[in-house]
Design a protein around this motif. Structure first.
Motif, PDB file in Angstrom:
ATOM      1  N   SER A   1       0.805  -1.224   0.000  1.00  0.00           N
ATOM      2  CA  SER A   1       0.000   0.000   0.000  1.00  0.00           C
ATOM      3  C   SER A   1       0.836   1.272   0.000  1.00  0.00           C
ATOM      4  O   SER A   1       0.511   2.235  -0.688  1.00  0.00           O
ATOM      5  N   ARG A   2       1.940   1.285   0.755  1.00  0.00           N
ATOM      6  CA  ARG A   2       2.742   2.508   0.883  1.00  0.00           C
ATOM      7  C   ARG A   2       3.984   2.507  -0.015  1.00  0.00           C
ATOM      8  O   ARG A   2       4.836   3.381   0.109  1.00  0.00           O
ATOM      9  N   LEU A   3       4.095   1.521  -0.897  1.00  0.00           N
ATOM     10  CA  LEU A   3       5.222   1.428  -1.838  1.00  0.00           C
ATOM     11  C   LEU A   3       6.567   1.451  -1.111  1.00  0.00           C
ATOM     12  O   LEU A   3       7.472   2.201  -1.438  1.00  0.00           O
ATOM     13  N   GLU A   4       6.696   0.546  -0.128  1.00  0.00           N
ATOM     14  CA  GLU A   4       7.908   0.485   0.685  1.00  0.00           C
ATOM     15  C   GLU A   4       8.801  -0.705   0.357  1.00  0.00           C
ATOM     16  O   GLU A   4       9.754  -0.982   1.089  1.00  0.00           O
ATOM     17  N   THR A   5       8.525  -1.423  -0.710  1.00  0.00           N
ATOM     18  CA  THR A   5       9.369  -2.566  -1.076  1.00  0.00           C
ATOM     19  C   THR A   5      10.807  -2.081  -1.214  1.00  0.00           C
ATOM     20  O   THR A   5      11.086  -1.150  -1.978  1.00  0.00           O
ATOM     21  N   PRO A   6      11.744  -2.669  -0.461  1.00  0.00           N
ATOM     22  CA  PRO A   6      13.117  -2.151  -0.446  1.00  0.00           C
ATOM     23  C   PRO A   6      13.914  -2.476  -1.715  1.00  0.00           C
ATOM     24  O   PRO A   6      13.702  -3.514  -2.348  1.00  0.00           O
TER      25      PRO A   6
ATOM     26  N   VAL B   1       7.702  -7.977 -12.246  1.00  0.00           N
ATOM     27  CA  VAL B   1       7.308  -7.676 -10.871  1.00  0.00           C
ATOM     28  C   VAL B   1       6.259  -6.575 -10.935  1.00  0.00           C
ATOM     29  O   VAL B   1       6.509  -5.513 -11.503  1.00  0.00           O
ATOM     30  N   TRP B   2       5.094  -6.860 -10.372  1.00  0.00           N
ATOM     31  CA  TRP B   2       4.018  -5.871 -10.303  1.00  0.00           C
ATOM     32  C   TRP B   2       3.816  -5.526  -8.841  1.00  0.00           C
ATOM     33  O   TRP B   2       3.661  -6.415  -7.997  1.00  0.00           O
ATOM     34  N   ILE B   3       3.798  -4.249  -8.550  1.00  0.00           N
ATOM     35  CA  ILE B   3       3.551  -3.810  -7.184  1.00  0.00           C
ATOM     36  C   ILE B   3       2.255  -3.009  -7.177  1.00  0.00           C
ATOM     37  O   ILE B   3       2.110  -2.037  -7.906  1.00  0.00           O
ATOM     38  N   TYR B   4       1.328  -3.483  -6.359  1.00  0.00           N
ATOM     39  CA  TYR B   4       0.047  -2.801  -6.199  1.00  0.00           C
ATOM     40  C   TYR B   4       0.120  -1.945  -4.947  1.00  0.00           C
ATOM     41  O   TYR B   4       0.384  -2.448  -3.860  1.00  0.00           O
ATOM     42  N   GLY B   5      -0.082  -0.649  -5.127  1.00  0.00           N
ATOM     43  CA  GLY B   5      -0.053   0.276  -4.013  1.00  0.00           C
ATOM     44  C   GLY B   5      -1.322   1.098  -3.935  1.00  0.00           C
ATOM     45  O   GLY B   5      -2.209   1.005  -4.790  1.00  0.00           O
ATOM     46  N   ALA B   6      -1.386   1.917  -2.897  1.00  0.00           N
ATOM     47  CA  ALA B   6      -2.528   2.800  -2.708  1.00  0.00           C
ATOM     48  C   ALA B   6      -2.124   4.262  -2.855  1.00  0.00           C
ATOM     49  O   ALA B   6      -2.971   5.116  -3.066  1.00  0.00           O
ATOM     50  N   LEU B   7      -0.833   4.546  -2.729  1.00  0.00           N
ATOM     51  CA  LEU B   7      -0.361   5.925  -2.801  1.00  0.00           C
ATOM     52  C   LEU B   7      -0.331   6.428  -4.238  1.00  0.00           C
ATOM     53  O   LEU B   7      -0.113   5.659  -5.173  1.00  0.00           O
ATOM     54  N   ALA B   8      -0.503   7.729  -4.384  1.00  0.00           N
ATOM     55  CA  ALA B   8      -0.388   8.356  -5.695  1.00  0.00           C
ATOM     56  C   ALA B   8       1.075   8.298  -6.134  1.00  0.00           C
ATOM     57  O   ALA B   8       1.977   8.228  -5.296  1.00  0.00           O
TER      58      ALA B   8
ATOM     59  N   ALA C   1       8.612   7.221  -4.485  1.00  0.00           N
ATOM     60  CA  ALA C   1       8.631   5.772  -4.279  1.00  0.00           C
ATOM     61  C   ALA C   1       8.184   5.050  -5.542  1.00  0.00           C
ATOM     62  O   ALA C   1       8.762   4.024  -5.933  1.00  0.00           O
ATOM     63  N   HIS C   2       7.170   5.579  -6.188  1.00  0.00           N
ATOM     64  CA  HIS C   2       6.682   5.020  -7.453  1.00  0.00           C
ATOM     65  C   HIS C   2       7.808   5.036  -8.483  1.00  0.00           C
ATOM     66  O   HIS C   2       8.075   4.028  -9.158  1.00  0.00           O
ATOM     67  N   THR C   3       8.480   6.163  -8.599  1.00  0.00           N
ATOM     68  CA  THR C   3       9.591   6.307  -9.552  1.00  0.00           C
ATOM     69  C   THR C   3      10.719   5.341  -9.214  1.00  0.00           C
ATOM     70  O   THR C   3      11.276   4.678 -10.094  1.00  0.00           O
ATOM     71  N   ARG C   4      11.063   5.228  -7.932  1.00  0.00           N
ATOM     72  CA  ARG C   4      12.141   4.335  -7.490  1.00  0.00           C
ATOM     73  C   ARG C   4      11.833   2.891  -7.859  1.00  0.00           C
ATOM     74  O   ARG C   4      12.683   2.174  -8.417  1.00  0.00           O
ATOM     75  N   LEU C   5      10.607   2.441  -7.600  1.00  0.00           N
ATOM     76  CA  LEU C   5      10.233   1.062  -7.900  1.00  0.00           C
ATOM     77  C   LEU C   5      10.179   0.807  -9.401  1.00  0.00           C
ATOM     78  O   LEU C   5      10.565  -0.266  -9.869  1.00  0.00           O
ATOM     79  N   THR C   6       9.744   1.788 -10.156  1.00  0.00           N
ATOM     80  CA  THR C   6       9.724   1.659 -11.618  1.00  0.00           C
ATOM     81  C   THR C   6      11.146   1.522 -12.148  1.00  0.00           C
ATOM     82  O   THR C   6      11.411   0.707 -13.031  1.00  0.00           O
ATOM     83  N   ARG C   7      12.064   2.292 -11.591  1.00  0.00           N
ATOM     84  CA  ARG C   7      13.475   2.191 -12.018  1.00  0.00           C
ATOM     85  C   ARG C   7      14.071   0.825 -11.702  1.00  0.00           C
ATOM     86  O   ARG C   7      14.961   0.356 -12.399  1.00  0.00           O
TER      87      ARG C   7
END
Length: 180
Positions: A120-125, A137-144, A148-154
């Motif tokens: 939910s909070r896009l905290e995957t390290p 890898v698909w990450i489902y979150g709740a935050l806009a 963090a979104h950019t970091r995980l996409t990278r």
């Protein structure tokens, strides 16, 4: 049951000179393709849950430490089921606490299933072991979308936002999304 084909596949095969028989080993064929049938008839995925628990229903020690509670044969069986899956779903807590690979390695497989993380909070390290195997890898979150979104996409993840009213991931919407 695929509405895009609707029986035309058999006609096409017959036109090409292929002998087609219908209904043979129907039960076995259904079991072999159960995920396909579920998705075609309900637009939702076939979901199978794997949980390792001790006889007293625990999944970890009382101090929170996670330990192997299954034997080698049970782990190999789990990997065989993973190899049949299109996706493996886990939560951020498991990633944070156990740092698992969640890949197929105990049996031969031509591919790795997609890994789906509910976070939910896009905290995957960044250093999580799940980034090691080559697979989607698909990450489902709740935050806009944000840093963090950019970091995980990278890191290679596809980030999908499906918030519910409580600010968590809408699990029913997630299942619907996986069925498309």
């Amino acid at each position: 049951p695929n509405p895009l084909v609707s029986g035309r596949g058999m006609s096409h095969l017959r036109e090409q000179g292929v002998r087609v028989e219908v209904g043979l080993l129907a039960e076995e064929a259904h079991e072999l393709n159960i995920g396909f049938f579920k998705r075609m008839t309900t637009a939702r995925p076939w979901v199978r849950m794997k949980l390792a628990a001790s006889l007293d229903g625990q999944t970890a020690l009382s101090n929170g430490q996670s330990q192997w509670i299954t034997g080698a044969d049970a782990r190999a069986d789990g990997h065989a089921w993973r190899a049949r899956a299109c996706a493996i779903l886990t939560g951020h807590g498991t990633v944070q606490d156990d740092n698992p690979l969640l890949d197929v390695r105990a049996v031969e497989s031509p591919r790795q299933p997609t890994l789906v993380v509910v976070d939910s909070r896009l905290e995957t390290p960044d250093g999580a072991r799940l980034w090691g195997p080559k697979r989607p890898v698909w990450i489902y979150g709740a935050l806009a979308p944000d840093a963090a979104h950019t970091r995980l996409t990278r890191l290679g993840a596809e980030v999908r936002r499906l918030p519910n009213a409580a600010g968590k991931v809408d699990l029913a919407a997630l299942i619907d999304d996986l069925g498309t």
